[in-house]
Design a protein around this motif. Structure first.
Motif, PDB file in Angstrom:
ATOM      1  N   VAL A  49       0.955  -0.903  -0.053  1.00  0.00           N
ATOM      2  CA  VAL A  49       0.107  -0.421  -0.450  1.00  0.00           C
ATOM      3  C   VAL A  49       0.588   1.547   0.104  1.00  0.00           C
ATOM      4  O   VAL A  49       0.619   2.383  -1.215  1.00  0.00           O
ATOM      5  CB  VAL A  49      -0.690   0.032   1.081  1.00  0.00           C
ATOM      6  CG1 VAL A  49      -1.553   1.163   1.821  1.00  0.00           C
ATOM      7  CG2 VAL A  49      -1.747  -0.816   1.085  1.00  0.00           C
ATOM      8  N   TYR A  50       1.589   1.480   0.552  1.00  0.00           N
ATOM      9  CA  TYR A  50       2.612   2.250   0.511  1.00  0.00           C
ATOM     10  C   TYR A  50       3.154   2.842  -0.370  1.00  0.00           C
ATOM     11  O   TYR A  50       3.445   3.557  -0.730  1.00  0.00           O
ATOM     12  CB  TYR A  50       3.987   2.470   1.838  1.00  0.00           C
ATOM     13  CG  TYR A  50       3.466   2.213   3.749  1.00  0.00           C
ATOM     14  CD1 TYR A  50       3.281   3.635   3.269  1.00  0.00           C
ATOM     15  CD2 TYR A  50       3.374   1.741   4.001  1.00  0.00           C
ATOM     16  CE1 TYR A  50       2.804   4.659   5.222  1.00  0.00           C
ATOM     17  CE2 TYR A  50       3.197   2.317   4.831  1.00  0.00           C
ATOM     18  CZ  TYR A  50       2.614   3.546   5.716  1.00  0.00           C
ATOM     19  OH  TYR A  50       2.360   4.242   7.296  1.00  0.00           O
ATOM     20  N   ARG A  51       3.920   1.687  -0.582  1.00  0.00           N
ATOM     21  CA  ARG A  51       4.885   1.929  -2.603  1.00  0.00           C
ATOM     22  C   ARG A  51       3.349   2.082  -3.712  1.00  0.00           C
ATOM     23  O   ARG A  51       4.162   3.099  -4.153  1.00  0.00           O
ATOM     24  CB  ARG A  51       4.751   0.196  -3.150  1.00  0.00           C
ATOM     25  CG  ARG A  51       5.660   0.209  -4.374  1.00  0.00           C
ATOM     26  CD  ARG A  51       6.743  -1.226  -4.413  1.00  0.00           C
ATOM     27  NE  ARG A  51       7.721  -0.906  -3.350  1.00  0.00           N
ATOM     28  CZ  ARG A  51       8.571  -2.072  -3.314  1.00  0.00           C
ATOM     29  NH1 ARG A  51       8.702  -2.786  -4.755  1.00  0.00           N
ATOM     30  NH2 ARG A  51       9.345  -2.198  -2.366  1.00  0.00           N
ATOM     31  N   LEU A  52       2.482   1.283  -3.418  1.00  0.00           N
ATOM     32  CA  LEU A  52       0.940   1.736  -4.335  1.00  0.00           C
ATOM     33  C   LEU A  52       0.851   3.952  -3.804  1.00  0.00           C
ATOM     34  O   LEU A  52       0.834   4.141  -4.982  1.00  0.00           O
ATOM     35  CB  LEU A  52      -0.226   0.702  -4.080  1.00  0.00           C
ATOM     36  CG  LEU A  52       0.638  -0.211  -5.027  1.00  0.00           C
ATOM     37  CD1 LEU A  52      -0.962  -0.644  -4.728  1.00  0.00           C
ATOM     38  CD2 LEU A  52       0.208   0.012  -6.603  1.00  0.00           C
ATOM     39  N   LEU A  53       0.914   4.179  -3.280  1.00  0.00           N
ATOM     40  CA  LEU A  53       0.655   5.427  -2.324  1.00  0.00           C
ATOM     41  C   LEU A  53       1.968   6.444  -2.590  1.00  0.00           C
ATOM     42  O   LEU A  53       1.273   7.338  -3.785  1.00  0.00           O
ATOM     43  CB  LEU A  53       0.283   5.794  -0.652  1.00  0.00           C
ATOM     44  CG  LEU A  53      -0.594   4.803  -0.230  1.00  0.00           C
ATOM     45  CD1 LEU A  53      -0.885   5.209   1.015  1.00  0.00           C
ATOM     46  CD2 LEU A  53      -2.061   5.761  -1.297  1.00  0.00           C
ATOM     47  N   GLY A  54       3.013   6.172  -3.254  1.00  0.00           N
ATOM     48  CA  GLY A  54       3.997   6.558  -3.301  1.00  0.00           C
ATOM     49  C   GLY A  54       3.581   6.814  -4.514  1.00  0.00           C
ATOM     50  O   GLY A  54       3.926   7.945  -5.316  1.00  0.00           O
ATOM     51  N   GLU A  55       3.748   5.506  -5.681  1.00  0.00           N
ATOM     52  CA  GLU A  55       3.429   5.833  -7.143  1.00  0.00           C
ATOM     53  C   GLU A  55       2.328   7.032  -7.814  1.00  0.00           C
ATOM     54  O   GLU A  55       2.610   7.715  -8.874  1.00  0.00           O
ATOM     55  CB  GLU A  55       3.479   4.630  -7.855  1.00  0.00           C
ATOM     56  CG  GLU A  55       3.424   4.641  -9.629  1.00  0.00           C
ATOM     57  CD  GLU A  55       4.832   4.348  -9.430  1.00  0.00           C
ATOM     58  OE1 GLU A  55       5.046   4.513 -10.840  1.00  0.00           O
ATOM     59  OE2 GLU A  55       5.581   4.279  -9.134  1.00  0.00           O
ATOM     60  N   LEU A  56       1.664   6.886  -6.459  1.00  0.00           N
ATOM     61  CA  LEU A  56      -0.127   7.521  -7.277  1.00  0.00           C
ATOM     62  C   LEU A  56      -0.119   9.168  -6.527  1.00  0.00           C
ATOM     63  O   LEU A  56       0.148  10.095  -6.535  1.00  0.00           O
ATOM     64  CB  LEU A  56      -1.310   6.880  -6.486  1.00  0.00           C
ATOM     65  CG  LEU A  56      -1.768   5.709  -7.315  1.00  0.00           C
ATOM     66  CD1 LEU A  56      -2.835   5.146  -5.751  1.00  0.00           C
ATOM     67  CD2 LEU A  56      -2.583   5.643  -8.145  1.00  0.00           C
ATOM     68  N   ALA A  57       1.052   9.286  -5.670  1.00  0.00           N
ATOM     69  CA  ALA A  57       1.661  10.638  -5.162  1.00  0.00           C
ATOM     70  C   ALA A  57       2.148  10.789  -6.567  1.00  0.00           C
ATOM     71  O   ALA A  57       2.206  12.398  -6.348  1.00  0.00           O
ATOM     72  CB  ALA A  57       2.218  10.981  -4.127  1.00  0.00           C
ATOM     73  N   GLU A  58       3.093  10.024  -6.899  1.00  0.00           N
ATOM     74  CA  GLU A  58       3.933  10.990  -7.835  1.00  0.00           C
ATOM     75  C   GLU A  58       3.571  11.792  -8.868  1.00  0.00           C
ATOM     76  O   GLU A  58       3.773  12.651  -9.675  1.00  0.00           O
ATOM     77  CB  GLU A  58       5.314  10.056  -7.862  1.00  0.00           C
ATOM     78  CG  GLU A  58       5.976  10.567  -9.221  1.00  0.00           C
ATOM     79  CD  GLU A  58       7.479   9.621  -9.481  1.00  0.00           C
ATOM     80  OE1 GLU A  58       7.666   9.066 -10.706  1.00  0.00           O
ATOM     81  OE2 GLU A  58       7.053   8.173  -8.528  1.00  0.00           O
ATOM     82  N   VAL A  62      -2.882  10.932  -5.604  1.00  0.00           N
ATOM     83  CA  VAL A  62      -2.543  11.490  -3.711  1.00  0.00           C
ATOM     84  C   VAL A  62      -2.096  12.356  -3.740  1.00  0.00           C
ATOM     85  O   VAL A  62      -1.088  12.009  -3.792  1.00  0.00           O
ATOM     86  CB  VAL A  62      -2.292   9.983  -3.361  1.00  0.00           C
ATOM     87  CG1 VAL A  62      -2.132   9.723  -1.846  1.00  0.00           C
ATOM     88  CG2 VAL A  62      -3.213   8.103  -4.104  1.00  0.00           C
ATOM     89  N   LEU A  63      -2.193  13.120  -2.206  1.00  0.00           N
ATOM     90  CA  LEU A  63      -1.508  13.846  -1.948  1.00  0.00           C
ATOM     91  C   LEU A  63      -0.774  13.272  -0.452  1.00  0.00           C
ATOM     92  O   LEU A  63      -1.882  12.347   0.378  1.00  0.00           O
ATOM     93  CB  LEU A  63      -2.265  15.151  -1.407  1.00  0.00           C
ATOM     94  CG  LEU A  63      -2.473  15.669  -2.209  1.00  0.00           C
ATOM     95  CD1 LEU A  63      -3.789  17.129  -2.261  1.00  0.00           C
ATOM     96  CD2 LEU A  63      -1.156  16.884  -3.165  1.00  0.00           C
TER      97      LEU A  63
END
Length: 258
Positions: A49-58, A62-63
């Motif tokens: 989840v953390y990795r996907l959130l990082g990708e989405l934030a990039e 995601v913020l």
């Protein structure tokens, strides 16, 4: 998007599918959520989840709010959803509602959506013997200056508004001159249940607007009436607000049911 451990295709949960599940879950919430909440609700490994959130934030979907240890939808997600509503459903379903509103009040009305820090006007219905307005179809105006934009911004979580307007420079020196001023205006709008604008777009004209929200409370579009300020007393303005609220409710019923 790269394969992510724990959510690969071989594990039965493709990475793209997991990312879409995260975005869908976040879209249904009233505010930012913790990564642990996402992992638990979606039954995904926390590290994934953390990795996907990082990708989405990039990519702006995601913020991350580090002080709160929460994640919220980013500007790209709003632009994607706005692109959808601009294409068909809101326009098609909103046009007859707007026409009925104009017939009821005898004033011009329009339907708009939020795209970044601007509102885009999708439909305009001009009342007979009323002057042309600047809110023609396709026109973009700063959201914080318009009744339509204020109605939409007032329905966003405070963190999303802060992301859209990170500093006073984003206000372009017009309307609200400070972020505190803008936040106060949005609080008043939320408390009233409708937004107002008087002379800030066109001298001598005022508008009242109401946001149309989805099932999760996110703003989808706004319905507004614009009228000449002179000769419109408080009683008449109250009548216009009541009508806009009624027809905004009708549009919401058509869009999401209930």
């Amino acid at each position: 998007m790269l394969d992510t451990p724990g959510v690969s295709s071989s594990a039965g949960a493709p990475t793209v599918g997991a990312a879409l599940r995260i975005l869908s879950f976040m879209a249904a919430q009233q505010g930012p959520v913790a990564a642990a909440t996402l992992a638990r609700a979606l039954d995904l490994p926390r590290s994934s989840v953390y990795r996907l959130l990082g990708e989405l934030a990039e990519h702006g979907f995601v913020l991350h709010f580090p002080e709160a240890r929460r994640y919220g939808l980013g500007i790209a997600a709003f632009e994607l959803s706005s692109g959808y509503v601009r294409q068909e459903p809101v326009t098609r379903l909103g046009r007859p509602v707007l026409a009925a509103l104009v017939d009821r009040v005898g004033e011009s009305a329009h339907l708009a959506v939020l795209v970044g820090r601007e509102v885009v006007y999708l439909v305009e219905e001009r009342a007979p013997r009323r002057p042309a307005l600047v809110t023609d179809v396709g026109v973009r105006l700063p959201a914080h200056l318009t009744a339509s934009g204020r109605a939409l911004l007032a329905e966003l979580p405070r963190e999303q508004v802060r992301a859209l307007f990170p500093d006073a420079a984003a206000l372009d020196g017009r309307g609200a001159t400070t972020l505190r001023h803008l936040r106060a205006e949005l609080v008043r709008t939320r408390q009233r249940g409708f937004a107002v604008e008087d002379g800030e777009i066109t001298a001598g004209f005022a508008s009242v607007a109401v946001a149309v929200t989805d099932r999760a409370g996110w703003p989808v579009a706004s319905l507004a009436v614009t009228f000449e300020s002179s000769g419109v007393d408080d009683g008449r303005r109250a009548e216009l607000v009541t009508a806009v609220r009624r027809y905004a409710g009708e549009l919401r019923r058509r869009l999401v049911g209930g």
